[in-house]
Each structure stands twice: as structure tokens, then as C-alpha cells.
Write a protein that holds these residues in place. Structure first.
Motif, short mmCIF file in Angstrom:
data_model
loop_
_atom_site.label_atom_id
_atom_site.label_comp_id
_atom_site.label_asym_id
_atom_site.label_seq_id
_atom_site.Cartn_x
_atom_site.Cartn_y
_atom_site.Cartn_z
N LEU A 170 -26.70 -1.31 -17.25
CA LEU A 170 -25.27 -1.51 -16.62
C LEU A 170 -24.39 -1.19 -17.89
O LEU A 170 -23.54 -0.59 -17.78
CB LEU A 170 -25.05 -2.74 -15.92
CG LEU A 170 -23.74 -2.85 -15.44
CD1 LEU A 170 -23.62 -1.81 -14.39
CD2 LEU A 170 -23.57 -4.35 -14.91
N ARG A 173 -23.53 2.31 -18.62
CA ARG A 173 -22.59 3.03 -17.71
C ARG A 173 -21.34 3.02 -17.77
O ARG A 173 -20.32 3.66 -17.47
CB ARG A 173 -22.66 2.28 -16.18
CG ARG A 173 -24.25 2.53 -15.68
CD ARG A 173 -24.31 2.21 -14.20
NE ARG A 173 -23.50 2.90 -13.35
CZ ARG A 173 -24.03 3.10 -12.09
NH1 ARG A 173 -24.96 2.53 -11.68
NH2 ARG A 173 -23.24 3.85 -11.22
N VAL A 281 -19.48 -5.24 -11.81
CA VAL A 281 -20.53 -3.97 -11.36
C VAL A 281 -19.59 -3.28 -10.47
O VAL A 281 -19.93 -2.08 -10.27
CB VAL A 281 -21.67 -4.74 -10.73
CG1 VAL A 281 -22.46 -3.74 -10.02
CG2 VAL A 281 -22.35 -5.63 -11.80
N ASN A 282 -18.94 -3.85 -9.49
CA ASN A 282 -18.35 -3.05 -8.54
C ASN A 282 -17.20 -2.03 -8.90
O ASN A 282 -17.13 -0.86 -8.44
CB ASN A 282 -17.47 -4.07 -7.68
CG ASN A 282 -18.35 -4.64 -6.57
OD1 ASN A 282 -19.55 -4.42 -6.39
ND2 ASN A 282 -17.97 -6.03 -5.99
N THR A 283 -16.60 -2.37 -10.21
CA THR A 283 -15.47 -1.50 -10.89
C THR A 283 -16.42 -0.53 -11.66
O THR A 283 -16.04 0.64 -11.31
CB THR A 283 -14.78 -2.35 -11.82
OG1 THR A 283 -13.98 -3.31 -11.07
CG2 THR A 283 -13.77 -1.49 -12.41
N ILE A 284 -17.42 -0.94 -12.47
CA ILE A 284 -18.06 0.08 -13.28
C ILE A 284 -18.86 1.29 -12.35
O ILE A 284 -19.09 2.49 -12.94
CB ILE A 284 -18.83 -0.51 -14.25
CG1 ILE A 284 -18.89 0.39 -15.58
CG2 ILE A 284 -20.30 -0.99 -13.70
CD1 ILE A 284 -17.93 0.49 -16.26
N ARG A 285 -19.38 0.59 -11.13
CA ARG A 285 -20.07 1.82 -10.60
C ARG A 285 -19.15 2.98 -9.99
O ARG A 285 -19.65 4.13 -9.58
CB ARG A 285 -20.85 1.19 -9.32
CG ARG A 285 -21.85 0.50 -9.80
CD ARG A 285 -22.85 -0.35 -8.62
NE ARG A 285 -24.08 -0.98 -9.26
CZ ARG A 285 -24.82 -1.75 -8.40
NH1 ARG A 285 -24.22 -2.09 -7.28
NH2 ARG A 285 -25.86 -2.19 -8.82
N ARG A 286 -17.69 2.66 -9.68
CA ARG A 286 -17.01 3.73 -9.34
C ARG A 286 -16.73 4.75 -10.33
O ARG A 286 -16.19 5.80 -9.97
CB ARG A 286 -15.72 2.94 -9.15
CG ARG A 286 -15.76 2.11 -7.39
CD ARG A 286 -14.42 1.89 -6.86
NE ARG A 286 -13.78 0.48 -7.44
CZ ARG A 286 -14.36 -0.53 -7.11
NH1 ARG A 286 -15.07 -0.66 -5.80
NH2 ARG A 286 -13.58 -1.75 -7.51
N TYR A 287 -17.07 4.44 -11.60
CA TYR A 287 -16.81 5.41 -12.67
C TYR A 287 -18.04 6.05 -13.17
O TYR A 287 -18.03 6.73 -14.18
CB TYR A 287 -16.06 4.79 -13.68
CG TYR A 287 -14.50 4.26 -13.10
CD1 TYR A 287 -13.59 5.37 -13.07
CD2 TYR A 287 -14.34 3.30 -12.74
CE1 TYR A 287 -12.22 4.80 -12.60
CE2 TYR A 287 -13.27 2.84 -12.21
CZ TYR A 287 -12.14 3.64 -12.14
OH TYR A 287 -10.86 3.26 -11.76
#
Length: 287
Positions: A170, A173, A281-287
Motif C-alpha cells: 500500500l 501506491r 486506503v480509500n483516498t490512496i486507491r483513488r490515485y
């Protein structure tokens, strides 16, 4: 905390001949705080261990005085700082609190905008300070993107990985996010920031004036302050409307705020554990 010798030391700092009355106050996880009453006067007293937080109160004093020097928003006067043994002490003006009216929120938005109009070319500060209980490096950089990556996100990501709070996969990312930051944050001058502007770090005084407390000051992107106001519920609508009137927000301000809040969320992850991981996690997955 309040041994007789420590009380005597505080009395010397205040240069008070009369007896002092100490009332414990609730509050943060770092400091023991007290209201001090002497005849006709009140003070706020903060105490912690120098070995745990070296130089914290000197840094807080410098931040408060830098904010106060702009004369755009009320800041508690620093009465004294000192150290005796492993105890360090910060004495501040006592602020009596009032009602948060519509006029208060409107003034708060206007005055924060005025603070953010205090600008310079470089991001950072000549001296370091603290964000909560963690040291905060303010080594200056020429661009916001470089400063945000190198002095804000990367140190907290590394700390989280080292303490097994963030999986390396993670953490990797974040590299994709770093590549997108120049498009998310078009160039603008560095604004003077409070640095830790959540709902517990401002007051409303008896005249309904905003008062900033407990800063983590540096020159940075103004979205850092605005983003933090939303992290634990948000401020009154009038605050944001007033700020927007006095200092227009970019079209993608919500995206900027989401990305900026990765820093305080990582701080909370490192201080308080994995209950903050899902938001990261929710934020970083969007990028």
C-alpha cells in the motif's frame, strides 16, 4: 505533576508574590494543563516532559508569536516558557470563551483568509516544530509538491511501515499519487498556516472573536489548513463562504483537501493506530 517545587518554579516564571491556585483541565494526550488563578489574573499552564518532547514549547511559542505578529487574528499572549528538571512549562494568557455566533464564523473565515494572504516564495520554516506528539520537519523547499512529498508524506509513510501500521504494497501506491501532485496543486505562493487547524485548536472569546491555539506553523499550501477543518466534522458553512469571498478557492479544492488530509491521517495512524487506516486506503486507491 504539580509538585511543590514545580509550583514554586511556575510562581517564579510568573513573578507572582501571591499564592497561586491550580485547577486541572481536561484536554490533550501530550500535556497536563491547568488554569492558574492569582489575585485579579488568570493564566493557562501547560506542562510536559522535556525528554519526551524536547523543545516543544519553545517551538509553540515561536509559532504563536509568528501568527500574532501578523495582527489578523487573535492569538493568546505567551507569558513565559521554562524548564525545571525534566519538566517544561508554557504559560499563556487565559482566554474566556463566548458564544460562536454567525458573526464569529464569518469573521473566522475572513481572518483565516487574511492569514493565508501572508505569503512567501519558499515552503517550510527555518525551524522545526511538532504536529501533535510527532516532530515536524520544516526544512524549506522551493515547490509545494517537493515539500509535501519529502517533508510531509514520505516521513509518515516510512514511520507507518516501520511500525507495521501500513503494508509496503500500500505504501508503494503513494508513488502513483506523487506523480499526479503537480496537476492537483498548480503553483501558488506559500501561505502562512496554522498547521493543525481542527476543531479543538481554536476558541471563541467573550467578544465573539476567533482565537487560534496549539499551532504547528509553517509556510505551505493553504489547502492544508482548510482540509483539516473538515477532518472531524467540519466548521460552520458561514466560515467557508466567508473564506471563499475573501480568498477564492480553486475549482478542484475538494480534491486538494482530500489529498492534503493524508498527512494528518498518517499522523493519527502513527500516533493512535489502525482505526485511521481505512480513510487513508480509500483516498490512496483513488490515485
Amino acid at each position: 505533576m504539580l509538585t511543590a517545587s514545580l509550583q514554586s518554579f511556575i510562581k517564579q516564571l510568573l513573578n507572582e508574590g501571591a499564592d497561586l491556585h491550580f485547577t486541572p483541565l481536561g484536554g490533550g494526550s501530550i500535556n497536563h494543563t491547568y488554569r492558574i488563578n492569582s489575585p485579579g489574573k488568570k493564566f493557562l499552564c501547560k506542562i510536559n516532559k522535556f525528554s519526551s518532547f524536547p523543545g516543544m514549547f519553545e517551538a509553540e511559542q515561536a509559532g504563536l508569536e509568528l501568527l500574532a505578529s501578523q495582527q489578523v487574528i487573535r492569538i493568546p499572549q505567551v507569558i513565559a516558557t521554562g524548564r525545571t528538571g525534566d519538566n517544561q512549562v508554557l504559560l499563556l494568557e487565559w482566554i474566556e470563551q463566548g458564544l460562536r455566533t454567525e458573526a464569529f464564523w464569518t469573521a473566522f473565515g475572513e481572518q483565516l483568509a487574511a492569514l493565508h494572504h501572508v505569503q512567501q516564495k519558499q515552503f517550510g520554516l527555518p525551524t522545526d516544530n511538532y504536529m501533535g506528539a510527532l516532530p515536524q520537519c520544516n526544512e524549506p523547499a522551493a515547490s509545494w509538491v517537493d515539500f509535501f512529498i519529502q517533508k510531509r508524506l514520505q516521513p509518515q509513510v516510512k514511520l507507518a511501515v516501520d511500525h507495521h501500521l501500513l503494508e509496503p504494497a500500500l505504501a508503494s501506491r503513494f508513488e502513483k499519487l506523487y506523480q499526479q501532485l503537480p496537476a492537483i496543486f498548480p503553483a501558488e505562493p506559500a501561505s502562512l498556516l496554522h498547521g493543525d487547524l481542527w476543531s479543538g485548536n481554536f476558541l471563541c472569546d467573550e467578544q465573539q472573536r476567533p482565537v487560534l491555539i496549539d499551532p504547528a506553523v509553517y509556510y505551505g499550501h493553504r489547502s492544508m489548513d482548510l482540509a483539516m477543518t473538515t477532518l472531524f466534522g467540519g466548521f460552520d458553512r458561514l466560515f467557508y463562504e466567508s473564506y471563499q469571498y475573501h480568498f477564492s478557492l480553486p475549482a478542484n479544492y475538494l480534491q486538494q483537501w482530500e489529498v492534503c488530509n493524508l498527512y494528518p491521517l498518517l499522523i493519527h495512524l502513527n500516533l493512535f493506530g489502525k482505526s485511521y487506516l481505512a480513510d487513508i486506503v480509500n483516498t490512496i486507491r483513488r490515485y
